[in-house]
Design a protein around this motif. Sequence first.
Motif, PDB file in Angstrom:
ATOM      1  N   ASN A 292       0.591  -1.209   0.019  1.00 56.57           N
ATOM      2  CA  ASN A 292       0.388  -0.182   0.097  1.00 56.57           C
ATOM      3  C   ASN A 292       0.542   1.611  -0.167  1.00 56.57           C
ATOM      4  O   ASN A 292       0.804   2.841  -0.362  1.00 56.57           O
ATOM      5  CB  ASN A 292      -1.367  -0.341   1.276  1.00 56.57           C
ATOM      6  CG  ASN A 292      -1.931  -1.106   1.058  1.00 56.57           C
ATOM      7  OD1 ASN A 292      -2.284  -1.625  -0.212  1.00 56.57           O
ATOM      8  ND2 ASN A 292      -2.888  -1.262   2.219  1.00 56.57           N
ATOM      9  N   GLY A 293       1.758   1.469   0.457  1.00 54.40           N
ATOM     10  CA  GLY A 293       3.508   2.452   0.809  1.00 54.40           C
ATOM     11  C   GLY A 293       3.623   2.781  -0.506  1.00 54.40           C
ATOM     12  O   GLY A 293       3.296   3.610  -1.300  1.00 54.40           O
ATOM     13  N   LEU A 294       3.983   1.685  -1.036  1.00 61.00           N
ATOM     14  CA  LEU A 294       4.721   2.308  -2.369  1.00 61.00           C
ATOM     15  C   LEU A 294       3.457   2.453  -3.469  1.00 61.00           C
ATOM     16  O   LEU A 294       3.792   2.937  -4.234  1.00 61.00           O
ATOM     17  CB  LEU A 294       5.058   0.600  -3.515  1.00 61.00           C
ATOM     18  CG  LEU A 294       6.237   0.258  -1.979  1.00 61.00           C
ATOM     19  CD1 LEU A 294       7.017  -1.512  -2.498  1.00 61.00           C
ATOM     20  CD2 LEU A 294       7.045   0.723  -2.922  1.00 61.00           C
ATOM     21  N   ARG A 295       2.359   1.768  -3.631  1.00 57.30           N
ATOM     22  CA  ARG A 295       0.712   2.269  -4.721  1.00 57.30           C
ATOM     23  C   ARG A 295       1.024   4.004  -4.263  1.00 57.30           C
ATOM     24  O   ARG A 295       0.755   4.403  -4.807  1.00 57.30           O
ATOM     25  CB  ARG A 295       0.099   1.144  -3.822  1.00 57.30           C
ATOM     26  CG  ARG A 295      -0.319  -0.283  -4.655  1.00 57.30           C
ATOM     27  CD  ARG A 295      -1.300  -1.232  -4.645  1.00 57.30           C
ATOM     28  NE  ARG A 295      -1.273  -1.955  -5.398  1.00 57.30           N
ATOM     29  CZ  ARG A 295      -1.653  -3.209  -4.292  1.00 57.30           C
ATOM     30  NH1 ARG A 295      -2.986  -3.140  -4.019  1.00 57.30           N
ATOM     31  NH2 ARG A 295      -2.009  -4.191  -5.930  1.00 57.30           N
ATOM     32  N   ALA A 296       0.751   3.625  -3.011  1.00 58.66           N
ATOM     33  CA  ALA A 296       0.233   5.305  -2.904  1.00 58.66           C
ATOM     34  C   ALA A 296       1.857   6.211  -3.332  1.00 58.66           C
ATOM     35  O   ALA A 296       1.577   7.094  -3.426  1.00 58.66           O
ATOM     36  CB  ALA A 296       0.647   6.064  -0.943  1.00 58.66           C
TER      37      ALA A 296
END
Length: 409
Positions: A188-192
């Motif tokens: 989720n952090g990388l997608r953000a």
Amino acid sequence: MDSQFLVPENQLQEMKNFFENKDFAEAVESVKRCLEDIDQVPLNVAVTGESGSGKSTFINVIRGLGDEEDDSAKTGVVETTMVPSPYLHPHHRNVKYWDLPGIGSPEFQPMDYLQMVKFHQYDFFLIITTERFRECHILLARAIKSMGKKFYFLRSKIDSALKGCRRGRTNCCKDEDLLKKIHEDCVNGLRAGGIENPRVFLISSLEPEKYDFYLIQKTLEDELPSHKRHIFLLSQPIFFHQALEKKRKAFVAQIWKWAIMSAMNVATSQRPGVNSMSCVPYLSANGDLTLMVNVLEEYKKAFGLDTRSLMILSDTFGKDLEDLRSVIGTMTALEEITPELVFNHLKSYGLTDMGRIVTACVNQYVPQIGTLASGGIAFGTTYLTLNSFLSAMAEDASRVLRMALPTSD
């Protein structure tokens, strides 16, 4: 004859394709080039991340080395890498893992960094962190993607992360739930940060038999170009039974090529007046026993049965070295492999006689082999010898792995 020693249909067809509508010597030369190309294919893996992220330890583990060996990458919490440092695989010198300078400084510029480390020379990048992936990782990944290279995210020291999650908690989640939560948090952090479909692998270099260590090996193997896949597979450490079986199959696919080389060597060196019904003297006199010795040594190292590999396995998993040795049943794996040892194996097991049967089968697809006199028998004998030793060493490696990792499968 045991069916495992019969030449599979797909190999027979491959042989036929090699030799069909070609001069025999020309076809043999093609086989020789094929074997040479496999050993000479370069593979360059870039490993990058922040200082203290575990890059060096990972490089040592993936090469099957401990941190204290002469060829090991330097480890420590302080950044020890100021320029790209290549570390060669101990058995496959064309496979290099590059420990790149750390990222994460305030002045970090990903494009400048990639130019500095000469990004064009790497087949793919592994981006490692011990915690959440930060902006420097995301910026680097974007730059790598813009230049047409593949990259993978590794969350290292996951064993420590799990312990941290449990610390001070009486009702902590199961490991599976914690791992899922950590993975989702990373993704989720990388997608953000704008990374589409990020591939994140949770690993521990101190416990390589756990978590996603095999998954990253399998993913890289699957996504490499076909001509580099073979050398990557053979260079991987033995922590998983799946990898053992893949290596065995890869070696099986090569045996007929080595048998062809042996047959040609014997045929072109044939001396008048020597009994052509037995190829054992020819194999001994013309150096083909040495050919077999070299191939068997490759099997031994690839399956982790050499002394160095066994010692590292012993140290890594806290097992007694002699306990690991005790489950090895093949004398070839325990002793130094010499031409004399192979010669005695040929005589003891009568492989020359069975070799005639194999040669007769192959002759239906490649009739030229039947015209080689002792060279034809040499084909069958070499094929059976390598096949029998390969099967035995693969079984030994599986027993050693079960001894080292009782719960691994």
